[in-house]
Scaffold this motif. Structure first.
Motif, PDB file in Angstrom:
ATOM      1  N   ILE A  13      69.125   6.660  37.543  1.00  9.79           N
ATOM      2  CA  ILE A  13      70.126   5.389  37.364  1.00  9.79           C
ATOM      3  C   ILE A  13      69.604   4.220  38.084  1.00  9.79           C
ATOM      4  O   ILE A  13      69.394   2.831  37.389  1.00  9.79           O
ATOM      5  N   ASN A  14      68.933   4.125  39.119  1.00 12.81           N
ATOM      6  CA  ASN A  14      68.201   3.515  40.433  1.00 12.81           C
ATOM      7  C   ASN A  14      68.035   2.726  39.834  1.00 12.81           C
ATOM      8  O   ASN A  14      67.691   1.473  39.692  1.00 12.81           O
ATOM      9  N   ARG A  15      66.582   3.558  39.451  1.00 11.68           N
ATOM     10  CA  ARG A  15      64.809   2.789  38.941  1.00 11.68           C
ATOM     11  C   ARG A  15      64.899   2.652  37.234  1.00 11.68           C
ATOM     12  O   ARG A  15      63.895   1.533  37.510  1.00 11.68           O
ATOM     13  N   ASP A  16      65.373   3.767  36.242  1.00 13.00           N
ATOM     14  CA  ASP A  16      64.944   3.444  35.155  1.00 13.00           C
ATOM     15  C   ASP A  16      65.535   2.704  34.050  1.00 13.00           C
ATOM     16  O   ASP A  16      67.154   3.055  33.997  1.00 13.00           O
ATOM     17  N   PRO A  17      65.841   1.288  33.843  1.00 16.13           N
ATOM     18  CA  PRO A  17      66.077   0.186  33.610  1.00 16.13           C
ATOM     19  C   PRO A  17      67.006   1.171  31.992  1.00 16.13           C
ATOM     20  O   PRO A  17      68.300   1.017  31.791  1.00 16.13           O
ATOM     21  N   PHE A  19      67.858   4.459  30.962  1.00 17.71           N
ATOM     22  CA  PHE A  19      68.004   5.331  31.668  1.00 17.71           C
ATOM     23  C   PHE A  19      69.293   5.246  31.863  1.00 17.71           C
ATOM     24  O   PHE A  19      71.162   5.235  31.529  1.00 17.71           O
ATOM     25  N   ARG A  20      69.428   3.724  32.906  1.00 19.98           N
ATOM     26  CA  ARG A  20      71.154   2.838  33.095  1.00 19.98           C
ATOM     27  C   ARG A  20      71.840   2.565  32.182  1.00 19.98           C
ATOM     28  O   ARG A  20      72.904   2.516  31.765  1.00 19.98           O
ATOM     29  N   THR A  21      70.671   1.891  31.170  1.00 19.25           N
ATOM     30  CA  THR A  21      71.505   1.205  29.874  1.00 19.25           C
ATOM     31  C   THR A  21      72.562   2.742  29.436  1.00 19.25           C
ATOM     32  O   THR A  21      73.327   1.979  29.074  1.00 19.25           O
ATOM     33  N   LEU A  61      70.151   5.832  48.079  1.00 16.77           N
ATOM     34  CA  LEU A  61      70.446   6.109  46.685  1.00 16.77           C
ATOM     35  C   LEU A  61      71.818   5.290  46.522  1.00 16.77           C
ATOM     36  O   LEU A  61      72.571   4.555  45.749  1.00 16.77           O
ATOM     37  N   LEU A  62      72.440   6.099  47.432  1.00 15.10           N
ATOM     38  CA  LEU A  62      73.750   6.190  47.244  1.00 15.10           C
ATOM     39  C   LEU A  62      74.457   4.648  46.786  1.00 15.10           C
ATOM     40  O   LEU A  62      75.462   3.879  46.294  1.00 15.10           O
ATOM     41  N   ALA A  67      76.633  -0.197  44.377  1.00 10.34           N
ATOM     42  CA  ALA A  67      76.876  -1.633  43.746  1.00 10.34           C
ATOM     43  C   ALA A  67      76.591  -1.981  42.575  1.00 10.34           C
ATOM     44  O   ALA A  67      77.845  -2.931  42.089  1.00 10.34           O
ATOM     45  N   LEU A  68      76.036  -0.610  42.049  1.00  9.25           N
ATOM     46  CA  LEU A  68      75.699  -1.264  39.822  1.00  9.25           C
ATOM     47  C   LEU A  68      77.630  -1.173  39.338  1.00  9.25           C
ATOM     48  O   LEU A  68      77.859  -1.421  38.465  1.00  9.25           O
TER      49      LEU A  68
END
Length: 100
Positions: A13-17, A19-21, A61-62, A67-68
């Motif tokens: 989630i943090n690193r892959d745009p 996947f985050r989308t 990671l957390l 923040a997200l």
């Protein structure tokens, strides 16, 4: 508990745009490829930052996951403290708490 998979998920989630989308569009569906317990799924979907901390999720990671979800720094720290108050000592990972 499947701490490895929780942390792998948060890392993605943090690193892959892309996947985050997908996570933002349908969080529950995006969890399907990870071997997570019902408690972990609920904590991720809530998001329950305090419980994730107590489960042993790495703070690096957390904090990005928090923040997200709109947690400012002090709210993030407070959520971790509240997690320990509500759920007990950190159970696993590098922050595991032990009594001497």
């Amino acid at each position: 508990m499947s701490l490895y998979y929780v942390q792998k998920l948060l890392y993605q989630i943090n690193r892959d745009p892309d996947f985050r989308t997908r996570f933002k569009a349908d969080a529950k569906a995006s969890l399907a490829d990870f071997a997570l317990t019902p408690q972990e799924i609920a904590a991720i979907l809530a998001p329950d930052i305090g419980l994730l901390y107590v489960l042993g999720v790495n703070g690096q990671l957390l904090m990005h996951f928090a923040a997200l979800h709109g947690f400012e720094w002090n709210a993030y720290l407070d959520a971790m403290r509240e997690g320990v108050r509500r759920h007990g000592a950190v159970r696993a990972g590098i922050y595991a708490m032990s009594e001497d």
